[in-house]
Design a protein around this motif. Structure first.
Motif, PDB file in Angstrom:
ATOM      1  N   ASN A 116      69.600 -31.925  69.642  1.00 57.69           N
ATOM      2  CA  ASN A 116      70.261 -30.039  69.324  1.00 57.69           C
ATOM      3  C   ASN A 116      70.152 -30.303  67.379  1.00 57.69           C
ATOM      4  OD1 ASN A 116      71.200 -29.476  71.524  1.00 57.69           O
ATOM      5  ND2 ASN A 116      73.387 -30.161  71.063  1.00 57.69           N
ATOM      6  N   VAL A 117      70.155 -31.650  67.034  1.00 53.85           N
ATOM      7  CA  VAL A 117      69.676 -31.748  66.065  1.00 53.85           C
ATOM      8  C   VAL A 117      68.051 -31.409  65.323  1.00 53.85           C
ATOM      9  CG1 VAL A 117      69.146 -33.233  63.989  1.00 53.85           C
ATOM     10  CG2 VAL A 117      70.527 -33.879  64.670  1.00 53.85           C
ATOM     11  N   GLU A 118      67.272 -32.005  66.390  1.00 53.39           N
ATOM     12  CA  GLU A 118      66.525 -31.163  65.979  1.00 53.39           C
ATOM     13  C   GLU A 118      65.228 -30.140  66.662  1.00 53.39           C
ATOM     14  OE1 GLU A 118      62.372 -33.115  67.330  1.00 53.39           O
ATOM     15  OE2 GLU A 118      63.604 -34.968  68.760  1.00 53.39           O
ATOM     16  N   TRP A 119      66.576 -29.487  67.464  1.00 61.66           N
ATOM     17  CA  TRP A 119      65.996 -28.074  67.769  1.00 61.66           C
ATOM     18  C   TRP A 119      66.917 -27.655  66.548  1.00 61.66           C
ATOM     19  CZ3 TRP A 119      63.461 -26.242  71.122  1.00 61.66           C
ATOM     20  CH2 TRP A 119      63.442 -26.721  72.545  1.00 61.66           C
TER      21      TRP A 119
ATOM     22  N   LEU B 143      66.891 -28.143  63.785  1.00 51.73           N
ATOM     23  CA  LEU B 143      64.955 -27.996  62.614  1.00 51.73           C
ATOM     24  C   LEU B 143      63.767 -27.341  63.145  1.00 51.73           C
ATOM     25  CD1 LEU B 143      63.728 -30.197  60.472  1.00 51.73           C
ATOM     26  CD2 LEU B 143      63.192 -31.559  62.077  1.00 51.73           C
ATOM     27  N   LEU B 144      64.005 -26.824  64.460  1.00 50.87           N
ATOM     28  CA  LEU B 144      62.962 -26.196  65.082  1.00 50.87           C
ATOM     29  C   LEU B 144      63.288 -25.044  64.562  1.00 50.87           C
ATOM     30  CD1 LEU B 144      60.045 -26.135  66.317  1.00 50.87           C
ATOM     31  CD2 LEU B 144      61.147 -26.582  68.195  1.00 50.87           C
ATOM     32  N   ILE B 145      64.794 -24.263  65.222  1.00 52.69           N
ATOM     33  CA  ILE B 145      64.581 -23.114  64.306  1.00 52.69           C
ATOM     34  C   ILE B 145      64.453 -23.004  63.368  1.00 52.69           C
ATOM     35  CG2 ILE B 145      66.844 -21.776  64.203  1.00 52.69           C
ATOM     36  CD1 ILE B 145      67.386 -23.223  66.686  1.00 52.69           C
ATOM     37  N   VAL B 146      65.042 -24.059  62.208  1.00 54.45           N
ATOM     38  CA  VAL B 146      64.610 -23.603  60.987  1.00 54.45           C
ATOM     39  C   VAL B 146      63.469 -23.286  59.738  1.00 54.45           C
ATOM     40  CG1 VAL B 146      64.849 -24.522  58.603  1.00 54.45           C
ATOM     41  CG2 VAL B 146      66.786 -24.479  60.357  1.00 54.45           C
ATOM     42  N   ILE B 147      62.654 -24.277  61.010  1.00 54.40           N
ATOM     43  CA  ILE B 147      60.365 -23.777  60.663  1.00 54.40           C
ATOM     44  C   ILE B 147      60.372 -22.926  60.964  1.00 54.40           C
ATOM     45  CG2 ILE B 147      58.797 -24.773  61.106  1.00 54.40           C
ATOM     46  CD1 ILE B 147      59.647 -27.947  61.615  1.00 54.40           C
ATOM     47  N   THR B 148      60.559 -22.112  62.370  1.00 53.01           N
ATOM     48  CA  THR B 148      60.786 -20.871  62.933  1.00 53.01           C
ATOM     49  C   THR B 148      60.755 -19.700  62.085  1.00 53.01           C
ATOM     50  OG1 THR B 148      60.730 -22.278  65.300  1.00 53.01           O
ATOM     51  CG2 THR B 148      60.368 -19.680  64.639  1.00 53.01           C
ATOM     52  N   LEU B 149      62.392 -20.220  61.802  1.00 57.24           N
ATOM     53  CA  LEU B 149      62.443 -18.937  60.781  1.00 57.24           C
ATOM     54  C   LEU B 149      61.594 -18.686  59.436  1.00 57.24           C
ATOM     55  CD1 LEU B 149      66.910 -19.209  60.838  1.00 57.24           C
ATOM     56  CD2 LEU B 149      64.708 -17.507  62.285  1.00 57.24           C
ATOM     57  N   LEU B 150      61.375 -19.729  58.890  1.00 58.87           N
ATOM     58  CA  LEU B 150      60.764 -20.477  57.795  1.00 58.87           C
ATOM     59  C   LEU B 150      59.709 -19.247  57.405  1.00 58.87           C
ATOM     60  CD1 LEU B 150      60.211 -20.660  54.884  1.00 58.87           C
ATOM     61  CD2 LEU B 150      59.379 -22.927  55.252  1.00 58.87           C
ATOM     62  N   ALA B 151      58.811 -19.512  58.949  1.00 59.25           N
ATOM     63  CA  ALA B 151      57.104 -19.198  59.372  1.00 59.25           C
ATOM     64  C   ALA B 151      57.948 -17.791  59.392  1.00 59.25           C
ATOM     65  CB  ALA B 151      57.177 -19.625  61.273  1.00 59.25           C
TER      66      ALA B 151
ATOM     67  N   GLN C  90      55.835 -33.684  72.878  1.00 59.30           N
ATOM     68  CA  GLN C  90      55.012 -33.701  74.047  1.00 59.30           C
ATOM     69  C   GLN C  90      54.736 -34.891  74.298  1.00 59.30           C
ATOM     70  OE1 GLN C  90      57.136 -32.495  76.280  1.00 59.30           O
ATOM     71  NE2 GLN C  90      56.174 -31.022  77.325  1.00 59.30           N
ATOM     72  N   LEU C  91      53.307 -34.816  72.553  1.00 59.07           N
ATOM     73  CA  LEU C  91      51.767 -36.201  73.090  1.00 59.07           C
ATOM     74  C   LEU C  91      52.863 -37.497  72.683  1.00 59.07           C
ATOM     75  CD1 LEU C  91      49.920 -34.077  70.976  1.00 59.07           C
ATOM     76  CD2 LEU C  91      49.688 -35.141  73.643  1.00 59.07           C
ATOM     77  N   ARG C  92      54.887 -37.571  72.564  1.00 59.62           N
ATOM     78  CA  ARG C  92      55.212 -38.694  72.020  1.00 59.62           C
ATOM     79  C   ARG C  92      54.832 -39.194  70.325  1.00 59.62           C
ATOM     80  NH1 ARG C  92      57.531 -42.120  76.206  1.00 59.62           N
ATOM     81  NH2 ARG C  92      58.415 -42.474  74.491  1.00 59.62           N
ATOM     82  N   CYS C  93      55.021 -38.604  69.964  1.00 55.74           N
ATOM     83  CA  CYS C  93      54.979 -37.724  68.275  1.00 55.74           C
ATOM     84  C   CYS C  93      56.135 -38.147  67.805  1.00 55.74           C
ATOM     85  CB  CYS C  93      54.009 -37.806  67.704  1.00 55.74           C
ATOM     86  SG  CYS C  93      51.664 -37.632  67.819  1.00 55.74           S
ATOM     87  N   GLY C  94      56.009 -38.298  66.500  1.00 53.71           N
ATOM     88  CA  GLY C  94      57.895 -38.954  65.942  1.00 53.71           C
ATOM     89  C   GLY C  94      57.925 -37.420  65.644  1.00 53.71           C
ATOM     90  N   VAL C  95      59.140 -37.481  65.374  1.00 49.73           N
ATOM     91  CA  VAL C  95      59.947 -35.840  64.781  1.00 49.73           C
ATOM     92  C   VAL C  95      58.624 -35.851  63.053  1.00 49.73           C
ATOM     93  CG1 VAL C  95      62.043 -34.835  63.733  1.00 49.73           C
ATOM     94  CG2 VAL C  95      62.075 -36.477  66.317  1.00 49.73           C
ATOM     95  N   THR C  96      58.681 -37.423  62.571  1.00 56.00           N
ATOM     96  CA  THR C  96      58.270 -36.671  61.414  1.00 56.00           C
ATOM     97  C   THR C  96      57.190 -36.700  61.233  1.00 56.00           C
ATOM     98  OG1 THR C  96      59.908 -38.219  60.844  1.00 56.00           O
ATOM     99  CG2 THR C  96      57.815 -38.219  59.385  1.00 56.00           C
TER     100      THR C  96
END
Length: 692
Positions: free
Chosen positions: A49-52, A54-62, A160-166
């Motif tokens: 959920n924390v990542e989701w 974060l992703l929502i914040v990034i999308t809103l910024l976009a 999905q490519l197994r890269c880290g969150v950062t």
């Protein structure tokens, strides 16, 4: 009507948690081998959920960055001239030809139609102010929203490519603050949809690969879902071939299972994309059922599928061979022959053979013919008399001559000299084909050529253009083509969908290849990775919209491509020397990951070197997406084993540099007012041709 035409594999290993790219349910990593897993990506991580959030914040910024002041400027910007106009033509159902497939144009048109646009605006020139009835902001909204969608797709693909969150954060923010992506997505243009569907195809393919990693997951509902979505977002044909090759070498895969895998991929990654592509053209044809300015690109049978298919008036430099029941006041006093720019029944001529009875014959190069005016029954005729206006020795009068019972004479004979066919019809270079063949008519007795120029006849000739027979005829002014033709023994075959589809593909190909004229802002592929030059989209009152990428993103991504290419060469050379680098599972993982992204970059970039047509910076955008993703993958390789805080600090530095570049050049995105000093400080390269 006759018209003038001018011109080895170790045991599995576990990675320590501190490496940052495995979760609590870490799976074994595979090393290089003949195993199918060599070319598959590991299982996808579960996003919490924390990542989701974060992703929502990034999308809103976009959203904020791409939709900011979307209605400005309130006038036509760059290629809105074309793609806005195409929306108008769709709404007016007027046939047109464009070198791009119709999907994105149809989506933009749908938005305009929903907003009540009637198609009346012509989008004629850059800077033309939009009237109130044109929902241009809504039409710009579609590319902008698709531009927003690329940002979360990049994040999810990297995870999905197994890269880290950062790593995913760095990659998505690089795309979020990429000036070129932003600029291109804020206008009625097609590049933003192209990048979005490219990103979607990559995400769907990686998601499918994660499902396909374990044989027990094959042919499950999720497996089929991701495979189908990949096909709908244009597939991954090269990667599919590689994957099937390793399936063939996997002894756990029975021949029957291999056939099932092959058929599933063929269905979803070949048949489905082709069906979807053709379906867009079916909609295209269904809408464009009326005659329009694209008619002339198509064959006569194709044009007969369009309502109101009569040709439009001809262009200023040409016209129709014309005659009427009026005589010259001097010279032979025979019937006038002129060039007339408008549709008229007096433009119709019957072509016959001078020595044989009328029958169905194909007119070939060198054949002698006669042209009889359908309305007045006079034959196209020439002789050694001077024309009434261009009274010079090398010009002969052309007239209409004949009367009832008279079979004509040798001065009615004209030899057909085929100059060229248009390439869309195989026979157009050897025999006359309506619209496709360009030819000259040589008077057999005098050797002069049927000719017209911009000289106009006096009032007695209704100020129409003079037609003569010129012994020194300039070729461009003596070229003709047949616009329409009929014969009682010829039944016109109305083409069906597949015939129309194939003809249009050929027209799109030849038209695209023919765009070779120089443009003031065109550029060649070698300059794109280095951002040597942009495109001036719009300028007014010291405000510019200029397509320029984020320099830090472009130059770092280009460096990443170079770093991977050099590293791959070094690894191959070391392998030849007996080193076992590829037995290192970490090297193997990132080689597969970076190789996948590098191939994507190359497939979208290198083919442009084969093209001689006009090319622009925005043609690099799909490749740029892969280059940015490769940059993120290298970040994961170099910094993924560091402590989380250090990794985050490095990522933050990179993000701040990207943001600085974004804000430094943001005036060129939004057309903001800036000072001369701000403009000059932004001109880091002399070929960036914007000015205050």
């Amino acid at each position: 009507m006759l018209q003038s035409r001018h011109p080895p594999s170790p045991a599995p290993q576990r990675f320590p948690r501190s490496q940052g790219y495995l979760d609590a349910d870490e799976k074994r990593a595979t090393a290089i081998s003949g195993d199918i897993r060599k070319h598959h990506f590991p299982e996808a991580l579960k996003i919490n959920n924390v990542e989701w959030n974060l992703l929502i914040v990034i999308t809103l910024l976009a959203f904020g960055i791409r939709l900011f002041r979307l209605s400005q400027p309130n006038s036509v910007v760059f290629d809105e001239v074309h793609f806005g106009k195409f929306a108008s033509k769709y709404i007016m159902t007027q046939y047109f030809v464009d070198v791009h497939p119709p999907l994105a144009k149809l989506l933009i048109t749908l938005v305009a139609f929903i907003r009540g646009y009637d198609g009346s605006f012509d989008f004629k020139e850059i800077g033309k102010v939009y009237p109130d009835n044109v929902p241009y902001t809504s039409m710009r909204m579609l590319p902008a929203l698709l531009g927003v969608g690329v940002v979360p797709l990049a994040y999810l693909t990297l995870r999905q490519l197994r890269c880290g969150v950062t790593t995913a954060l760095v990659g998505s923010l690089f795309i979020l603050f990429e000036n070129g992506f932003i600029t291109q997505s804020r206008h009625i243009l097609l590049d933003s949809p192209l990048v979005f569907f490219t990103a979607l195809a990559v995400f769907c393919w990686v998601s499918f690969t994660n499902e396909d990693r374990e044989h027990s997951h094959a042919f499950t509902e999720e497996w089929w879902l991701w495979l189908t979505l990949t096909g709908l977002s244009l597939g991954a044909v090269v990667t599919t071939i590689i994957q099937l090759w390793y399936l063939l070498g996997d002894l756990r895969v029975t021949p029957r299972m291999f056939i099932k895998h092959f058929l599933a991929r063929a269905l979803c990654l070949i048949v489905l994309p082709i069906f979807f592509y053709m379906a867009m053209f079916a909609i295209h044809f269904q809408i464009l059922q009326s005659s329009g300015d694209g008619d002339g690109f198509m064959s006569a049978p194709f044009q007969h599928t369009l309502s109101g298919r009569g040709m439009s008036d001809t262009y200023a430099d040409g016209g129709y061979l014309h005659s009427h029941d009026h005589a010259y006041p001097g010279g032979s006093h025979q019937q006038q022959i002129t060039l007339y720019p408008h549709q008229d029944e007096n433009n119709l001529w019957q072509i016959t053979h001078p020595y044989e009875e009328e029958s169905l014959q194909f007119i070939k190069n060198g054949d002698v013919v006669r042209l009889e005016h359908v309305t007045t029954k006079k034959r196209l005729h020439s002789h050694s008399l001077r024309p009434p206006v261009s009274d010079v020795d090398f010009q002969n009068e052309v007239s209409g001559y004949g009367f009832a019972g008279f079979s004509g004479d040798a001065n009615d004979n004209w030899a057909v000299e085929i100059e060229y066919g248009d390439g869309r019809d195989r026979e157009s270079g050897t025999r006359l084909r309506s619209l496709h063949t360009t030819f000259r008519l040589r008077h057999v007795l005098t050797g002069c050529y049927l000719f017209s120029h911009k000289v106009r006849l006096p009032e007695w000739g209704f100020e129409q253009q003079e037609v003569t027979c010129n012994t020194n005829a300039v070729k461009p002014n003596s070229l003709w083509f047949i616009e329409t033709s009929t014969h009682p023994q010829c039944e016109l075959r109305i083409p069906g969908f597949f015939a129309k589809f194939w003809e249009l593909q050929q027209v799109m190909w030849t038209t695209n290849a023919g765009l070779t004229d120089k443009h003031v802002y065109d550029s060649r592929p070698y300059s794109w990775p280095f951002l040597q030059r942009g495109i001036n989209f719009w300028v007014k009152d010291h405000r510019h919209i200029y397509l320029l990428g984020n320099p830090f993103v472009w130059w770092l991504s280009t460096s990443s491509v170079a770093v991977y290419a050099v590293a791959r060469v070094v690894l191959v050379l070391r392998q030849k020397r007996g080193f076992q680098d590829f037995t290192n599972s970490r090297i193997n993982k990132y080689d597969s990951l970076c190789g996948f992204l590098a191939i994507g970059w190359a497939l979208h970039y290198l083919p442009f070197y084969l093209m001689q047509r006009q090319l622009f910076l925005h043609h690099y955008f799909p490749s740029l997406y892969f280059a940015i993703m490769l940059t993120a993958a290298l970040f994961d390789f170099f910094f993924g084993t560091l402590r989380s805080r250090v990794r985050l600090q490095v990522g933050l530095v990179l993000i701040l540099l990207v943001m600085y570049n974004f804000f430094h050049f943001s005036s060129l995105i939004y057309g903001n007012v800036w000072t001369r000093g701000q403009c000059e400080s932004a001109k880091w390269i002399k070929d960036w041709d914007f000015s205050w």
